[in-house]
Design a protein around this motif. Structure first.
Motif, PDB file in Angstrom:
ATOM      1  N   LYS A   1      14.462  -8.442   0.993  1.00  0.00           N
ATOM      2  CA  LYS A   1      13.456  -7.733   0.194  1.00  0.00           C
ATOM      3  C   LYS A   1      12.073  -8.264   0.560  1.00  0.00           C
ATOM      4  O   LYS A   1      11.820  -9.462   0.511  1.00  0.00           O
ATOM      5  N   HIS A   2      11.182  -7.351   0.941  1.00  0.00           N
ATOM      6  CA  HIS A   2       9.779  -7.675   1.185  1.00  0.00           C
ATOM      7  C   HIS A   2       8.973  -7.027   0.068  1.00  0.00           C
ATOM      8  O   HIS A   2       9.143  -5.836  -0.203  1.00  0.00           O
ATOM      9  N   ILE A   3       8.101  -7.790  -0.553  1.00  0.00           N
ATOM     10  CA  ILE A   3       7.238  -7.235  -1.591  1.00  0.00           C
ATOM     11  C   ILE A   3       5.788  -7.584  -1.267  1.00  0.00           C
ATOM     12  O   ILE A   3       5.500  -8.697  -0.814  1.00  0.00           O
TER      13      ILE A   3
ATOM     14  N   SER B   1       0.252   2.762   0.031  1.00  0.00           N
ATOM     15  CA  SER B   1       1.019   2.917  -1.210  1.00  0.00           C
ATOM     16  C   SER B   1       2.292   2.082  -1.232  1.00  0.00           C
ATOM     17  O   SER B   1       2.890   1.880  -2.295  1.00  0.00           O
ATOM     18  N   LEU B   2       2.742   1.585  -0.080  1.00  0.00           N
ATOM     19  CA  LEU B   2       4.022   0.883  -0.003  1.00  0.00           C
ATOM     20  C   LEU B   2       3.941  -0.474  -0.687  1.00  0.00           C
ATOM     21  O   LEU B   2       3.115  -1.309  -0.339  1.00  0.00           O
ATOM     22  N   GLN B   3       4.820  -0.686  -1.660  1.00  0.00           N
ATOM     23  CA  GLN B   3       4.864  -1.940  -2.411  1.00  0.00           C
ATOM     24  C   GLN B   3       6.071  -2.802  -2.066  1.00  0.00           C
ATOM     25  O   GLN B   3       6.017  -4.018  -2.185  1.00  0.00           O
TER      26      GLN B   3
ATOM     27  N   SER C   1      -0.564  -9.719   1.510  1.00  0.00           N
ATOM     28  CA  SER C   1       0.467 -10.407   2.281  1.00  0.00           C
ATOM     29  C   SER C   1       1.828  -9.942   1.755  1.00  0.00           C
ATOM     30  O   SER C   1       1.917  -9.301   0.709  1.00  0.00           O
ATOM     31  N   TRP C   2       2.881 -10.284   2.492  1.00  0.00           N
ATOM     32  CA  TRP C   2       4.221  -9.864   2.105  1.00  0.00           C
ATOM     33  C   TRP C   2       5.102 -11.078   1.869  1.00  0.00           C
ATOM     34  O   TRP C   2       5.070 -12.040   2.637  1.00  0.00           O
ATOM     35  N   GLN C   3       5.887 -11.028   0.812  1.00  0.00           N
ATOM     36  CA  GLN C   3       6.808 -12.112   0.462  1.00  0.00           C
ATOM     37  C   GLN C   3       8.240 -11.651   0.720  1.00  0.00           C
ATOM     38  O   GLN C   3       8.631 -10.560   0.322  1.00  0.00           O
TER      39      GLN C   3
END
Length: 195
Positions: A154-156, A138-140, A162-164
């Motif tokens: 900030k990681h999204i 669920s983590l966005q 993948s994470w930005q």
């Protein structure tokens, strides 16, 4: 006896999840749990308290009446995939919290986690803890806010899982929590801190 074979000493600090939860619910201090081991949480500074108040105030005021709700570090988060029980500084849950039992103190479905970095937690929060957090379906967004210098990371999560990463290092910057459509000015969250 020279040739005596010695068995490995048992790992006395290994406890079950049930033992951890029973002890934790009776404890006056908070502890994290990971793969049978319990770790005391580090103490926090005045900068941590001020930053928490500023960020929680910004988020809380904007989410009134919406489907997402912020929680402070009293809400325990559990990640069944890797066994971690932890207390993020701020958790935002969108929709109903998925609670682990009838004690109503542990959830498994954060949408956003915000950690406030200090010298004692910085490396863990940026590295191993983020690796463990990525197991939460669920983590966005995962947001790190430094208590000792002006710095927000900030990681999204992208559609491909993948994470930005985006960084903000100026008081003039505004970063957004996209999951809840909220922009936050660094000048507002760092107000009152001694850096």
């Amino acid at each position: 006896m020279e040739n005596e074979i010695k068995e490995a000493a048992p790992k006395y600090n290994f406890i079950t999840i049930q033992e951890y939860l029973e002890a934790e619910r009776a404890a006056s201090e908070k502890h994290e749990y990971y793969q049978g081991e319990v770790f005391a949480r580090s103490s926090v500074t005045i900068n941590h308290h001020i930053l928490f108040s500023n960020v929680f105030g910004e988020v809380g005021s904007k989410l009134k009446g919406r489907k997402c709700m912020p929680f402070g570090s009293d809400l325990r988060i559990h990640i069944p995939q890797n066994t971690l029980f932890t207390y993020p500084d701020i958790t935002i849950i969108c929709g109903e919290p998925n609670l682990t039992d009838d004690k109503f103190d542990t959830a498994t479905n954060p949408s956003v986690i915000i950690e406030l970095l200090s010298s004692s937690t910085r490396n863990y929060d940026k590295g191993e803890k983020f690796s463990l957090y990525r197991d939460i379906d669920s983590l966005q967004e995962y947001i790190l806010i430094d208590t000792e210098r002006i710095h927000v990371i900030k990681h999204i999560r992208n559609n491909d899982n993948s994470w930005q990463l985006t960084e903000f290092k100026s008081l003039e910057n505004i970063f957004s929590i996209d999951t809840i459509s909220l922009g936050i000015s660094l000048i507002n969250i760092y107000q009152g801190l001694t850096l």
